[in-house]
Design a protein around this motif. Structure first.
Motif, short mmCIF file in Angstrom:
data_model
loop_
_atom_site.label_atom_id
_atom_site.label_comp_id
_atom_site.label_asym_id
_atom_site.label_seq_id
_atom_site.Cartn_x
_atom_site.Cartn_y
_atom_site.Cartn_z
N ASP A 169 11.62 -28.43 -83.33
CA ASP A 169 12.90 -28.71 -82.67
C ASP A 169 13.21 -27.76 -81.51
OD1 ASP A 169 13.78 -30.92 -84.24
OD2 ASP A 169 14.17 -29.54 -85.89
N LEU A 170 12.35 -26.80 -81.24
CA LEU A 170 12.62 -25.86 -80.14
C LEU A 170 12.57 -26.57 -78.78
CD1 LEU A 170 10.73 -22.66 -81.33
CD2 LEU A 170 13.20 -23.01 -81.18
N ILE A 171 11.87 -27.69 -78.73
CA ILE A 171 11.93 -28.58 -77.56
C ILE A 171 12.13 -29.99 -78.09
CG2 ILE A 171 10.75 -29.56 -75.56
CD1 ILE A 171 9.11 -27.02 -75.33
N GLU A 172 13.12 -30.70 -77.54
CA GLU A 172 13.30 -32.12 -77.82
C GLU A 172 13.29 -32.84 -76.49
OE1 GLU A 172 16.85 -32.50 -80.16
OE2 GLU A 172 16.04 -31.26 -81.80
N ASN A 173 12.61 -33.99 -76.44
CA ASN A 173 12.35 -34.64 -75.15
C ASN A 173 12.48 -36.15 -75.29
OD1 ASN A 173 11.54 -34.49 -72.35
ND2 ASN A 173 9.53 -35.25 -72.98
N PHE A 174 13.71 -36.60 -75.57
CA PHE A 174 13.95 -38.03 -75.78
C PHE A 174 13.87 -38.79 -74.46
CE2 PHE A 174 16.18 -35.90 -79.25
CZ PHE A 174 15.72 -36.61 -80.34
N GLU A 175 13.16 -39.89 -74.49
CA GLU A 175 13.02 -40.73 -73.31
C GLU A 175 14.20 -41.72 -73.24
OE1 GLU A 175 8.62 -41.75 -72.49
OE2 GLU A 175 8.78 -41.48 -74.66
N ALA A 193 18.43 -32.69 -73.59
CA ALA A 193 17.20 -33.01 -74.31
C ALA A 193 16.58 -34.31 -73.85
CB ALA A 193 17.49 -33.06 -75.81
N ALA A 194 16.82 -34.69 -72.59
CA ALA A 194 16.31 -35.96 -72.07
C ALA A 194 15.06 -35.73 -71.23
CB ALA A 194 17.38 -36.67 -71.25
#
Length: 254
Positions: A169-175, A193-194
């Motif tokens: 969860d330290l990086i979240e990258n939702f498209e 987090a996009a």
């Protein structure tokens, strides 16, 4: 107000990384499995998260499952073809839910988790070994770094042979294109987090305020590993330019 899990026409609010529950090769002895969604309770609403498991095969043939997804008979059979499952890793206090299911199916597997998980977990989970400091269970193959925050403590793994960094969860990258709900798309953008500029969401960044210096040192250590790829649990992961993506995503603390 309709549940965030659905749009008004009844369709899922989140496009998954199909095919789900299927082993997908990443590098020699590294696979991912994109799983079904989970709902995260944000208080006033529930947010649907995609899930992702990482499978590591160690030099002796043993398998370690990082952040296991839901257990299905077909997935269990596919994993067994790769080798015996010896380790089940709960890398933080949010990524543990399906570990007890895998443990029940594979009693000899060793459950590894960060400190404090058993107190916070919402279902019983027996932990065989704590992941602490830099004490990797496999020091010759996998580096371990435990990053502590006020809200979340996360165990970071680095597979040396393939230069693969495994975060949760330290990086979240939702498209955004995968999210049907305009409200959820806005929420993800506001949280920071996009994709293509995914990072830790704002609430998590704030939770590291008192530990900013320790986090900066941890990120610098990750950068020193020069990862080629970075696997994350939520959203698009980085199959190339891993070091550059890591530096971009953590610029808020460097």
């Amino acid at each position: 107000m309709p549940s965030p899990e659905e749009t008004l026409n009844g369709q899922s609010a989140l496009n998954l990384y199909e095919p789900i529950n299927l082993l997908k090769p990443v590098a020699p002895d590294v696979w991912i499995v994109d799983g079904p969604p989970i709902d995260f309770d944000l208080g006033l609403m529930r947010f649907p998260f995609s899930t992702r498991m990482t499978v590591l095969r160690l030099r002796n043939g043993d398998l370690a499952l990082h952040s296991p997804v839901a257990l299905t008979p077909a997935l269990r059979s596919a994993v067994d073809v790769l080798g015996p499952v010896r380790f089940l890793i709960a890398p933080n206090s949010l990524h543990y839910w399906w570990v007890p299911d895998w443990k029940a199916a594979i009693p000899n597997a060793e459950v590894m988790a960060v400190r404090g998980l058993q107190k916070r977990a919402k279902r019983p989970i027996a932990v065989d070994r704590l992941l602490v400091g830099r004490h990797s269970p496999w020091p010759g193959e996998v580096d371990l770094l435990v990053v502590r925050g006020d809200v979340l403590t996360e165990a970071v793994l680095f597979h040396r042979a393939t230069r693969t960094l495994i975060l949760t969860d330290l990086i979240e990258n939702f498209e955004p294109k995968r999210i049907h709900s305009w409200f959820l798309r806005l929420f993800v953008r506001l949280a920071g987090a996009a994709d293509p500029d995914g990072k830790a969401p704002i609430d998590m960044r704030l939770s590291f305020f008192r530990r900013r210096r320790a986090l900066r040192m941890a990120v610098q250590e990750m950068l020193a590993w020069h990862p080629e790829r970075v696997i994350i649990s939520h959203g698009r992961w980085y199959d190339k330019d891993g070091t550059a993506e890591l530096r971009r995503a953590f610029r808020w603390v460097l």
